[in-house]
Every structure is written in C-alpha cells, then in structure tokens.
Design a protein around this motif. Structure first.
Motif, PDB file in Angstrom:
ATOM      1  N   ASN A  81       0.835  -1.210   0.000  1.00 39.60           N
ATOM      2  CA  ASN A  81       0.000   0.000   0.000  1.00 39.60           C
ATOM      3  C   ASN A  81       0.866   1.254   0.000  1.00 39.60           C
ATOM      4  N   GLU A 107       1.385   4.126  -2.999  1.00 41.37           N
ATOM      5  CA  GLU A 107       1.262   5.564  -2.759  1.00 41.37           C
ATOM      6  C   GLU A 107       2.509   6.302  -3.229  1.00 41.37           C
ATOM      7  N   TRP A 150      -5.378   5.838  -3.029  1.00 35.30           N
ATOM      8  CA  TRP A 150      -5.849   4.901  -2.010  1.00 35.30           C
ATOM      9  C   TRP A 150      -7.234   4.368  -2.347  1.00 35.30           C
ATOM     10  N   THR A 207      -5.875   2.093   3.854  1.00 33.28           N
ATOM     11  CA  THR A 207      -5.246   2.563   2.619  1.00 33.28           C
ATOM     12  C   THR A 207      -5.173   4.095   2.586  1.00 33.28           C
TER      13      THR A 207
END
Length: 329
Positions: free
Chosen positions: A21, A25, A31, A86
C-alpha cells in the motif's frame, strides 16, 4: 497453540498489505483504487473455492435470510476496516500504519461487553478479560517503543491522518468479524463467510471505485498488479487463516484475545519486508527492544491460553468423575 500459529501465519500475509500500500502511494496510486481493487480481485478467487466445495447456495441463502445484517457488518468489517488503512498509507509510512494498527489488540479486548454468551439458555453479557487486557497492553508498550525512533520528524498532519483512520479500522475489523461469527453461528465455514462478507461489501467498493474513476481516473498497471498480490495474500490467504483461528475460539474471550494479539507480529514482518524490498535500514536499538517486548507479550498470551485450556480440561474431568460417582451410587 494451533490457533495462535494460524494467527501468526495470517500476520505474515497481512504484512504484504502495509508494504505494498505504501509502495503504491509512493508511485502515485490513489488509495481509492488500492482499497477497492483488493476486494474486486478477492471475489473471483473466493467464488472458485466455494463453488468447488459446493457451498455457494448456503452463502446466498444466509444473505437472503438477513440481508441488512450482512450488509451492515460486512461494511464495518471490510469497508470501514480497509478503506481507512489505505487512506492512512497516503499520509504515513508503512511502519506508522502497521504500528498503529496493532491497537486492534486492545480494541478486540475492549469489545467483549458488546457480545452475549449463552449459558444454560440464558444470555449473559461477556466481560472484558482483564488478564488478556494486561498482556495485550505489554505488547502495545513494545509497539510504542518501535514507533519512537521513527516518529522523529513526522509532521502533525501525517500523524493525524496516519493514525486516526487506523484506530477506526482497529475497532471496525474485530467488531465486524465477531458480529458476523454470531450471525453465522457455525452454519457457514470460513471460506463461505469470507465470500459472503466480500459480496455484501461490494456496494461500498463499487461506490468508492466510481468515485475514483471520476476523480483520479483509471489505476496504473503497476497498481493493479500490486493490488492483485495484496488481494491474494492479505484478502484471501491471510483473512481465511485468521478467520479460521478466530472461529475456533470465538466462545472464549481470553483465547480470542490471544489469537487477535498475534496480529502484533505484523509489524515484525513489515520491518523485515521493508529492509529486504525497500532497503530500509535495521531499526534502532530502542525499536529492537520493542520487538523483544512484543515477543515476550506473545509468549505470555500463549502461556495464558495453555493455562486456560488446562483449567478447562480439569473442570471437564471433575464433572465427568462426579457424574460417574453419582451413577454408580
């Protein structure tokens, strides 16, 4: 001990979530896609597993019997759990998110009064297992030690948006999981329950995906591949392993707390994963002390669980002996 081992294995696969995750990013992925794609990718795999076991009709019947409950608690257990995680990855590094997530150990223990236990046909509100709460607090102290060296230089915005959503998720995940265990009441196996919750959470994920499409556009190929890995590793393997473990001990709050506490090992796997995959240096001595405290806390949980099991066995043996004596007399 088998359930604790399953919980630790689940933590290993859950750790992939925090690493990838944050990786997505860093690559500019939203997200919104990271959260929704995981469950879109989970669905076909779970369908194949359940259909091959001839259990799909039982899932659809269970959802039809109590659709509102399925929609509500699946939203809490999946959407309100994973979307905040997220989101937090967009504002904080993997160690911050995974470390804060360990608050779920305390959250799981504190949720005990929200559930009923039936003894001789009477509903009794469950109590917070104080010993488990104390042991979980020891693990939390270790997690704080891990966070202190890395927290230097983090902005207030990163702290707020990287911590508050994770605390929400920390309560939502065990709450949704336990409520669905009560609703299913042993009528569905773990694969069926995870599939049912995934299906019931789809309205939430579809709304998030539509919003993502309108605001940030389509996800990149890299984000789709990484989301697929997260979906298989965390969404299917880890979730099923963890749900199997909690299903086996859901009637005992102390043992359930011990299984849920195995999630504390996620941060250990995240640290190792970031060192190997992202070239993150070895944690500072204070963080290593925190890791040692976590291991001690896990050992205490395991020991306490064995004591409970031994005590339960002695009680059963005593009752059997009393019954035999009465029958003989």
């Amino acid at each position: 001990m088998r359930e604790i081992v399953l919980g630790i294995l689940a933590s290993l696969f859950f750790a992939v979530t925090f690493i990838l995750n944050h990786s997505m990013e860093l690559e500019g992925g939203s997200w919104l896609w990271s959260s929704s794609l995981r469950y879109f990718f989970m669905l076909p795999f779970l369908l194949i597993i359940v259909v091959s076991r001839k259990g799909l009709s039982a899932v659809t019947q269970a959802i039809k019997m109590r659709p509102r409950a399925w929609l509500l608690w699946s939203f809490v257990g999946f959407v309100l759990f994973y979307a905040p995680l997220t989101f937090a990855a967009a504002y904080g590094p993997g160690w911050l998110v995974s470390g804060t997530w360990q608050f779920t150990i305390i959250a799981g223990v504190l949720l005990a009064p929200f559930f009923m236990q039936y003894v001789d046909g009477k509903a009794i509100r469950q109590k917070i297992p104080l010993v488990s709460l104390v042991i979980s607090s020891v693990i939390l102290i270790g997690i704080v030690f891990i966070q202190i060296p890395s927290a230097k230089g983090i902005s207030i915005e990163s702290l707020l948006f990287g911590i508050i959503p994770v605390i929400i998720a920390a309560f939502a995940y065990p709450l949704g999981n336990r409520k669905m265990m009560d609703i299913c009441n042993g009528t569905l196996d773990t694969f069926q329950r995870v599939l049912g919750m995934t299906i019931a959470s789809m309205p939430g994920w579809i709304i998030i995906a539509i919003y993502a499409l309108l605001t940030v556009g389509l996800p990149s190929v890299s984000q789709m591949i990484q989301s697929l890995i997260v979906g298989i590793s965390s969404g299917v393997i880890a979730t099923v392993l963890f749900f199997i473990a909690t299903d086996r001990v859901h009637n005992d709050q102390g043992k359930l707390a011990a299984v849920e506490a195995t999630q504390s090992t996620e941060i250990l796997f995240v640290i190792i994963g970031e060192m190997v995959l992202l070239n993150v240096p070895l944690p500072e001595p204070l963080a290593l002390l925190g890791i040692a405290i976590i291991i001690i806390g896990m050992s205490l949980h395991s020991y306490y669980t064995m004591l409970l099991k031994k005590k339960s066995s002695l009680v059963v043996q005593s009752r059997q002996t009393t019954t035999e004596l009465k029958n003989h007399s």
